[in-house]
Design a protein around this motif. Structure first.
Motif, short mmCIF file in Angstrom:
data_model
loop_
_atom_site.label_atom_id
_atom_site.label_comp_id
_atom_site.label_asym_id
_atom_site.label_seq_id
_atom_site.Cartn_x
_atom_site.Cartn_y
_atom_site.Cartn_z
N ARG A 8 11.24 -71.64 71.75
CA ARG A 8 10.67 -71.94 72.89
C ARG A 8 10.57 -73.31 73.31
O ARG A 8 10.54 -73.74 74.39
CB ARG A 8 9.09 -71.40 73.01
N HIS A 9 10.55 -74.19 72.07
CA HIS A 9 10.61 -75.66 72.28
C HIS A 9 11.81 -75.89 72.99
O HIS A 9 11.99 -77.17 73.55
CB HIS A 9 10.28 -76.24 71.27
N LEU A 10 13.16 -75.38 72.65
CA LEU A 10 14.34 -75.58 73.30
C LEU A 10 14.58 -74.99 74.65
O LEU A 10 15.14 -75.57 75.55
CB LEU A 10 15.51 -75.22 72.22
N GLY A 11 14.32 -73.70 74.76
CA GLY A 11 14.25 -72.95 75.92
C GLY A 11 15.76 -72.57 76.16
O GLY A 11 16.08 -71.81 77.11
N THR A 12 16.60 -72.70 75.20
CA THR A 12 18.07 -72.23 75.33
C THR A 12 18.55 -71.87 73.84
O THR A 12 17.78 -72.22 72.92
CB THR A 12 19.07 -73.57 75.81
N CYS A 13 19.90 -71.54 73.77
CA CYS A 13 20.46 -71.03 72.39
C CYS A 13 20.61 -72.41 71.83
O CYS A 13 20.75 -73.59 72.40
CB CYS A 13 21.67 -70.30 72.62
#
Length: 126
Positions: free
Chosen positions: A112-117
């Protein structure tokens, strides 16, 4: 019985409001939600029947901890999900695994803290 265990021994509920037992001293018919789930049961709307209290020295959360107990004799079998519920769960899980940037199912739940792979995240080595 040691003083620590005697501190939490209250099977009538006079001191704590509900029957209270020390760690590993509850009657066998009283189980936690996880223990019920392991047997394929659910509390079925019954309220908390008793509790287990123990002194914790856990870092970050010291003090007295509690586990709530339910009567296995009143518990009912778990409900089976409908096909629509299973389909909705599969769709939600797929959404949590799909990268919004590269639109691929990456095989793990996206952080969740990155929002991407991890491949699309800037500054993160995969």
């Amino acid at each position: 019985m040691s003083r620590i265990r005697a501190r939490f021994w209250d099977p009538t509920g006079a001191r704590y409001g509900i029957p209270t037992y020390p760690w590993q001293m509850a009657p066998p018919h009283l189980l936690t939600v996880r223990q019920l789930a392991a047997r394929g049961l659910r509390p079925a709307g019954q309220g908390v029947q008793a509790q287990i209290l123990w002194a914790s020295t856990r870092h970050g959360a010291p003090g007295v901890r509690a586990a709530y107990l339910y009567d296995v004799r009143v518990a009912l079998p778990k409900r089976t999900p409908t096909p629509a519920q299973l389909a909705a769960l599969a769709k939600a899980t797929a959404a949590r695994r799909t990268c919004p940037d590269c639109r691929t199912d990456v095989g793990y739940v996206l952080p969740r803290h990155l929002g991407t792979c991890l491949d699309c995240a800037p500054g993160v080595a995969a």
